[in-house]
Write a protein that holds these residues in place. Structure first.
Motif, PDB file in Angstrom:
ATOM      1  N   UNK A   4      -4.138  -5.288 -13.541  1.00  0.00           N
ATOM      2  CA  UNK A   4      -3.307  -5.111 -12.233  1.00  0.00           C
ATOM      3  C   UNK A   4      -2.933  -3.800 -11.892  1.00  0.00           C
ATOM      4  N   UNK A   5      -2.757  -2.753 -12.807  1.00  0.00           N
ATOM      5  CA  UNK A   5      -2.594  -1.128 -12.482  1.00  0.00           C
ATOM      6  C   UNK A   5      -3.563  -0.868 -11.651  1.00  0.00           C
ATOM      7  N   UNK A   6      -4.843  -0.914 -12.304  1.00  0.00           N
ATOM      8  CA  UNK A   6      -6.101  -0.319 -11.613  1.00  0.00           C
ATOM      9  C   UNK A   6      -6.395  -1.207 -10.434  1.00  0.00           C
ATOM     10  N   UNK A   7      -6.194  -2.553 -10.221  1.00  0.00           N
ATOM     11  CA  UNK A   7      -6.290  -3.104  -9.158  1.00  0.00           C
ATOM     12  C   UNK A   7      -5.239  -2.616  -7.911  1.00  0.00           C
ATOM     13  N   UNK A   8      -4.280  -2.199  -8.469  1.00  0.00           N
ATOM     14  CA  UNK A   8      -3.205  -1.849  -7.409  1.00  0.00           C
ATOM     15  C   UNK A   8      -3.586  -0.351  -6.949  1.00  0.00           C
ATOM     16  N   UNK A   9      -4.360   0.533  -7.957  1.00  0.00           N
ATOM     17  CA  UNK A   9      -4.651   1.913  -7.583  1.00  0.00           C
ATOM     18  C   UNK A   9      -5.942   1.820  -6.651  1.00  0.00           C
ATOM     19  N   UNK A  10      -6.796   0.785  -6.852  1.00  0.00           N
ATOM     20  CA  UNK A  10      -8.087   0.569  -5.939  1.00  0.00           C
ATOM     21  C   UNK A  10      -7.426   0.215  -4.679  1.00  0.00           C
ATOM     22  N   UNK A  11      -6.575  -0.946  -4.520  1.00  0.00           N
ATOM     23  CA  UNK A  11      -5.965  -1.254  -3.109  1.00  0.00           C
ATOM     24  C   UNK A  11      -5.457  -0.002  -2.307  1.00  0.00           C
ATOM     25  N   UNK A  12      -4.789   0.689  -3.174  1.00  0.00           N
ATOM     26  CA  UNK A  12      -4.046   2.106  -2.353  1.00  0.00           C
ATOM     27  C   UNK A  12      -4.909   3.145  -1.955  1.00  0.00           C
ATOM     28  N   UNK A  13      -6.261   3.305  -2.868  1.00  0.00           N
ATOM     29  CA  UNK A  13      -7.210   4.248  -2.444  1.00  0.00           C
ATOM     30  C   UNK A  13      -8.017   3.656  -1.288  1.00  0.00           C
ATOM     31  N   UNK A  14      -8.137   2.524  -1.177  1.00  0.00           N
ATOM     32  CA  UNK A  14      -8.893   2.042  -0.005  1.00  0.00           C
ATOM     33  C   UNK A  14      -8.035   2.044   1.121  1.00  0.00           C
ATOM     34  N   UNK A  15      -6.709   1.843   1.132  1.00  0.00           N
ATOM     35  CA  UNK A  15      -5.876   1.992   2.521  1.00  0.00           C
ATOM     36  C   UNK A  15      -5.576   3.456   2.654  1.00  0.00           C
ATOM     37  N   UNK A  16      -5.761   4.178   1.777  1.00  0.00           N
ATOM     38  CA  UNK A  16      -5.485   5.739   2.261  1.00  0.00           C
ATOM     39  C   UNK A  16      -6.807   6.312   2.744  1.00  0.00           C
ATOM     40  N   UNK A  17      -8.050   5.835   2.291  1.00  0.00           N
ATOM     41  CA  UNK A  17      -9.258   6.328   2.882  1.00  0.00           C
ATOM     42  C   UNK A  17      -9.425   5.860   4.161  1.00  0.00           C
ATOM     43  N   UNK A  18      -8.989   4.523   4.441  1.00  0.00           N
ATOM     44  CA  UNK A  18      -9.210   3.811   5.641  1.00  0.00           C
ATOM     45  C   UNK A  18      -7.963   3.760   6.682  1.00  0.00           C
TER      46      UNK A  18
END
Length: 66
Positions: A4-18
């Motif tokens: 769950x922590x990695x999944x949250x990180x990936x979502x956050x990174x995607x949102x920041x980049x996009x």
């Protein structure tokens, strides 16, 4: 696949980049997400590295996606 922590990180990174990409531009967001996931699957979990991978994917997306 990811905890769950990695999944949250990936979502956050995607949102920041996009953040400047409309959610309606699903092709660009999917390309960025795919590249971020590929990196994470290889074990890359540094937020800075994942953002770099995502930005590179976004910069290489066809201009009609941006």
């Amino acid at each position: 696949m990811f905890d769950p922590a990695t999944t949250a990180l990936l979502r956050t990174v995607l949102d920041e980049v996009c953040e400047s990409v409309s959610r309606a531009q699903t092709g660009a967001r999917a390309r960025v997400a795919s590249k971020i996931l590929e990196a994470a699957t290889r074990g890359e979990t540094s937020p800075d590295h994942l953002k770099q991978v995502g930005r590179q994917a976004l910069s290489q997306a066809p201009t009609r996606w941006r």
